[in-house]
Design a protein around this motif. Structure first.
Motif, PDB file in Angstrom:
ATOM      1  N   VAL A   1       0.857  -1.191   0.000  1.00 37.57           N
ATOM      2  CA  VAL A   1       0.000   0.000   0.000  1.00 37.57           C
ATOM      3  C   VAL A   1       0.890   1.237   0.000  1.00 37.57           C
ATOM      4  O   VAL A   1       1.661   1.462   0.935  1.00 37.57           O
ATOM      5  CB  VAL A   1      -0.936   0.010   1.229  1.00 37.57           C
ATOM      6  N   GLY A   2       0.800   2.033  -1.051  1.00 38.91           N
ATOM      7  CA  GLY A   2       1.664   3.192  -1.201  1.00 38.91           C
ATOM      8  C   GLY A   2       1.296   4.344  -0.287  1.00 38.91           C
ATOM      9  O   GLY A   2       0.243   4.344   0.369  1.00 38.91           O
ATOM     10  N   GLU A   3       2.160   5.344  -0.264  1.00 42.06           N
ATOM     11  CA  GLU A   3       1.963   6.486   0.629  1.00 42.06           C
ATOM     12  C   GLU A   3       0.671   7.239   0.337  1.00 42.06           C
ATOM     13  O   GLU A   3      -0.010   7.700   1.251  1.00 42.06           O
ATOM     14  CB  GLU A   3       3.164   7.444   0.542  1.00 42.06           C
ATOM     15  N   SER A   4       0.317   7.386  -0.935  1.00 44.07           N
ATOM     16  CA  SER A   4      -0.911   8.120  -1.269  1.00 44.07           C
ATOM     17  C   SER A   4      -2.141   7.372  -0.775  1.00 44.07           C
ATOM     18  O   SER A   4      -3.101   7.983  -0.274  1.00 44.07           O
ATOM     19  CB  SER A   4      -1.011   8.352  -2.776  1.00 44.07           C
ATOM     20  N   ASP A   5      -2.120   6.042  -0.888  1.00 45.73           N
ATOM     21  CA  ASP A   5      -3.240   5.254  -0.385  1.00 45.73           C
ATOM     22  C   ASP A   5      -3.281   5.262   1.145  1.00 45.73           C
ATOM     23  O   ASP A   5      -4.360   5.290   1.742  1.00 45.73           O
ATOM     24  CB  ASP A   5      -3.144   3.815  -0.886  1.00 45.73           C
ATOM     25  N   ARG A   6      -2.121   5.248   1.776  1.00 43.36           N
ATOM     26  CA  ARG A   6      -2.092   5.339   3.235  1.00 43.36           C
ATOM     27  C   ARG A   6      -2.664   6.679   3.706  1.00 43.36           C
ATOM     28  O   ARG A   6      -3.331   6.767   4.727  1.00 43.36           O
ATOM     29  CB  ARG A   6      -0.659   5.153   3.759  1.00 43.36           C
ATOM     30  N   LYS A   7      -2.389   7.726   2.919  1.00 41.06           N
ATOM     31  CA  LYS A   7      -2.931   9.048   3.245  1.00 41.06           C
ATOM     32  C   LYS A   7      -4.464   9.027   3.150  1.00 41.06           C
ATOM     33  O   LYS A   7      -5.157   9.602   3.994  1.00 41.06           O
ATOM     34  CB  LYS A   7      -2.355  10.081   2.285  1.00 41.06           C
ATOM     35  N   LYS A   8      -4.994   8.360   2.139  1.00 43.29           N
ATOM     36  CA  LYS A   8      -6.458   8.252   2.008  1.00 43.29           C
ATOM     37  C   LYS A   8      -7.060   7.518   3.207  1.00 43.29           C
ATOM     38  O   LYS A   8      -8.088   7.914   3.736  1.00 43.29           O
ATOM     39  CB  LYS A   8      -6.810   7.514   0.715  1.00 43.29           C
ATOM     40  N   LEU A   9      -6.403   6.444   3.607  1.00 44.75           N
ATOM     41  CA  LEU A   9      -6.884   5.693   4.770  1.00 44.75           C
ATOM     42  C   LEU A   9      -6.824   6.542   6.031  1.00 44.75           C
ATOM     43  O   LEU A   9      -7.754   6.558   6.840  1.00 44.75           O
ATOM     44  CB  LEU A   9      -6.054   4.422   4.941  1.00 44.75           C
ATOM     45  N   SER A  10      -5.718   7.265   6.203  1.00 43.11           N
ATOM     46  CA  SER A  10      -5.562   8.130   7.368  1.00 43.11           C
ATOM     47  C   SER A  10      -6.635   9.211   7.393  1.00 43.11           C
ATOM     48  O   SER A  10      -7.239   9.487   8.437  1.00 43.11           O
ATOM     49  CB  SER A  10      -4.173   8.772   7.358  1.00 43.11           C
ATOM     50  N   ASP A  11      -6.900   9.815   6.239  1.00 41.93           N
ATOM     51  CA  ASP A  11      -7.920  10.863   6.174  1.00 41.93           C
ATOM     52  C   ASP A  11      -9.298  10.318   6.520  1.00 41.93           C
ATOM     53  O   ASP A  11     -10.096  10.988   7.201  1.00 41.93           O
ATOM     54  CB  ASP A  11      -7.948  11.477   4.773  1.00 41.93           C
ATOM     55  N   ALA A  12      -9.596   9.119   6.066  1.00 45.79           N
ATOM     56  CA  ALA A  12     -10.899   8.516   6.359  1.00 45.79           C
ATOM     57  C   ALA A  12     -11.041   8.198   7.842  1.00 45.79           C
ATOM     58  O   ALA A  12     -12.116   8.369   8.432  1.00 45.79           O
ATOM     59  CB  ALA A  12     -11.080   7.246   5.522  1.00 45.79           C
ATOM     60  N   VAL A  13      -9.951   7.742   8.454  1.00 45.87           N
ATOM     61  CA  VAL A  13      -9.968   7.475   9.901  1.00 45.87           C
ATOM     62  C   VAL A  13     -10.174   8.778  10.675  1.00 45.87           C
ATOM     63  O   VAL A  13     -10.978   8.849  11.614  1.00 45.87           O
ATOM     64  CB  VAL A  13      -8.662   6.786  10.343  1.00 45.87           C
ATOM     65  N   ASN A  14      -9.456   9.817  10.290  1.00 45.99           N
ATOM     66  CA  ASN A  14      -9.585  11.105  10.965  1.00 45.99           C
ATOM     67  C   ASN A  14     -11.003  11.656  10.856  1.00 45.99           C
ATOM     68  O   ASN A  14     -11.547  12.222  11.810  1.00 45.99           O
ATOM     69  CB  ASN A  14      -8.605  12.112  10.363  1.00 45.99           C
ATOM     70  N   ALA A  15     -11.609  11.489   9.669  1.00 42.75           N
ATOM     71  CA  ALA A  15     -12.962  11.997   9.452  1.00 42.75           C
ATOM     72  C   ALA A  15     -13.979  11.284  10.330  1.00 42.75           C
ATOM     73  O   ALA A  15     -14.998  11.868  10.708  1.00 42.75           O
ATOM     74  CB  ALA A  15     -13.339  11.842   7.975  1.00 42.75           C
ATOM     75  N   LEU A  16     -13.707  10.038  10.666  1.00 40.54           N
ATOM     76  CA  LEU A  16     -14.588   9.289  11.558  1.00 40.54           C
ATOM     77  C   LEU A  16     -14.277   9.550  13.023  1.00 40.54           C
ATOM     78  O   LEU A  16     -15.177   9.667  13.865  1.00 40.54           O
ATOM     79  CB  LEU A  16     -14.470   7.791  11.263  1.00 40.54           C
ATOM     80  N   ALA A  17     -13.000   9.641  13.358  1.00 38.09           N
ATOM     81  CA  ALA A  17     -12.595   9.762  14.764  1.00 38.09           C
ATOM     82  C   ALA A  17     -13.090  11.057  15.398  1.00 38.09           C
ATOM     83  O   ALA A  17     -13.432  11.076  16.580  1.00 38.09           O
ATOM     84  CB  ALA A  17     -11.079   9.676  14.879  1.00 38.09           C
ATOM     85  N   GLU A  18     -13.133  12.134  14.629  1.00 40.36           N
ATOM     86  CA  GLU A  18     -13.540  13.424  15.204  1.00 40.36           C
ATOM     87  C   GLU A  18     -14.990  13.376  15.724  1.00 40.36           C
ATOM     88  O   GLU A  18     -15.230  13.650  16.897  1.00 40.36           O
ATOM     89  CB  GLU A  18     -13.346  14.542  14.179  1.00 40.36           C
ATOM     90  N   PRO A  19     -15.977  12.977  14.925  1.00 40.65           N
ATOM     91  CA  PRO A  19     -17.327  12.881  15.486  1.00 40.65           C
ATOM     92  C   PRO A  19     -17.466  11.763  16.519  1.00 40.65           C
ATOM     93  O   PRO A  19     -18.268  11.869  17.453  1.00 40.65           O
ATOM     94  CB  PRO A  19     -18.213  12.632  14.260  1.00 40.65           C
ATOM     95  N   LEU A  20     -16.679  10.691  16.354  1.00 43.54           N
ATOM     96  CA  LEU A  20     -16.781   9.592  17.309  1.00 43.54           C
ATOM     97  C   LEU A  20     -16.349  10.033  18.704  1.00 43.54           C
ATOM     98  O   LEU A  20     -16.828   9.500  19.714  1.00 43.54           O
ATOM     99  CB  LEU A  20     -15.930   8.414  16.829  1.00 43.54           C
ATOM    100  N   SER A  21     -15.455  11.022  18.776  1.00 47.93           N
ATOM    101  CA  SER A  21     -15.009  11.519  20.081  1.00 47.93           C
ATOM    102  C   SER A  21     -16.151  12.193  20.843  1.00 47.93           C
ATOM    103  O   SER A  21     -16.045  12.423  22.054  1.00 47.93           O
ATOM    104  CB  SER A  21     -13.848  12.503  19.903  1.00 47.93           C
TER     105      SER A  21
END
Length: 380
Positions: A352-372
């Motif tokens: 999994v390349g860096e650009s795809d890891r960035k997409k995964l990270s962004d998706a996690v961040n987008a979920l984690a903020e409201p989940l908090s």
């Protein structure tokens, strides 16, 4: 496993990522509501604004004024975890809501996310009971307890298959059995971590060991299988110990202290696990099976959320609408990295390349903020 690693991304980038995950910024106020306990963490201190407070729903307003990433816990006297918040970056603030019965506790700050932490003794006063809660939340707790037990029960046969392959000296069979044996653990990791002593035995990484701690558990065996490519007497002993330790976990799950707020906070912790271990590739650094853990963490978080959703939706429909959207988006993204949506046959994470890891990270961040915000929505 808890510890944050800085070897894959720079420290500055990590702090930025943590800020995104927690939904906190350096400009935000650490002040909580009128009854909040303000916790100020530094590299050498853990200061609390109150050492006595009424039992019930307690809010910690945490500010990290130190130079190290820290975590903050409310602990029972026997070190079981009431609630925790990990990965609090330097200069950031977070708020945590917990349900606390009358009794004595400790609030602990762990600069660097290691050791026993700097502790303050505190007391929750009252009759020993929290206010009567919505029966739907009692059902959510009961159903989640059942889910956690089912995951533990399902793990033991899978880890025995893994252990037997190790003891047979069959490296390929052990590799095949490794990731499936971890799924139930990863789905319910906050429950396991609440006991304090089991997690370091079964899920420690080499650079997360305390001074003098012997390396045991899954990751010690992972290194032997993928990096060292050999199985010796020591690994066979570790395989037996892993079964013993996880059987202990299985027996103790039913005794875990579970509340609606611990479920909500646990869901957030699972997303933090993804952000600081799986997205970076640090958790499964030898096997590169990070996406299996990633998916299991998300499934566990989603299970807790779905059980709490009826009450949360009534209290904050905007929040649950956003959570539904972000869970769906992350699930859809994860599906692109596996053979089909019903399998755990994920692509090796080193592919999994860096650009795809960035997409995964962004998706996690987008979920984690409201989940908090879920714990607050549950107790409104």
């Amino acid at each position: 496993m808890r510890p944050l690693r800085l070897s894959v991304v720079t420290a500055a980038a990590t702090v930025a990522a943590l800020t995104a995950v927690t939904g906190c910024t350096e400009k935000s106020s650490a002040k909580g509501g009128d009854g909040a306990i303000e916790v100020t963490a530094t590299d050498s201190k853990c200061e609390v604004s109150k050492k006595e407070f009424p039992a019930g729903h307690v809010e910690l307003a945490i500010e990290n004024k130190g130079s190290k990433v820290t975590e903050v816990y409310i602990l029972f006297p026997d070190d079981r975890v009431v609630t925790e918040r990990e990965n609090i970056g330097p200069g950031t603030q977070q708020k945590v809501t917990a349900e606390v019965k009358a009794g004595d506790y400790e609030i602990a700050c762990k600069p660097g996310m290691k050791g026993d932490g700097i502790r303050q003794k505190v007391t929750a006063t009252g009759s020993g009971k929290v206010a009567k809660r919505d029966p739907r939340l009692d059902k959510a707790v009961a159903d989640y307890r059942k889910y956690a037990q089912e995951q533990a029960d399902a793990t033991i046969p899978l880890v025995k298959v893994f252990a037997e392959a190790v003891k047979d000296g069959d490296i390929e069979a052990a590799k095949k059995a490794y990731a499936p044996s971890r799924i139930g653990w990863e789905r319910t990791e906050p429950v396991a971590e609440s006991f304090g002593d089991i997690d370091p035995e079964v899920d420690a990484r080499a650079d997360g060991l305390e001074k003098g701690q012997k390396w045991t558990g899954w990751h010690a065996l992972e290194k032997a299988l993928w990096q060292d490519k050999k199985i010796g007497a020591e690994q066979k002993t570790l395989a037996d110990q892993l079964v013993t330790d996880l059987t202990d976990w299985q027996k103790r799950v039913g005794k875990a202290e579970i509340t609606p707020t611990s479920m909500a906070n646990g869901a957030k912790e699972l997303l933090d696990e993804v952000s600081t271990g799986k997205v970076t590739g640090e958790e499964e650094r030898y096997s590169h099976t990070d996406l299996v853990d990633f998916k299991a963490n998300v499934e566990g978080a989603q299970k807790a959320y779905e059980l709490l959703k009826p009450v949360a939706q009534e209290n904050d429909k905007t929040l649950t609408t956003e959570l539904d959207k972000q869970f769906a988006a992350l699930d859809t993204l994860l599906d692109t990295y596996r053979a089909d949506k019903n399998s755990y046959d994920f692509v090796s994470y080193d592919k999994v390349g860096e650009s795809d890891r960035k997409k995964l990270s962004d998706a996690v961040n987008a979920l984690a903020e409201p989940l908090s915000k879920l714990a607050t929505a549950v107790v409104k």
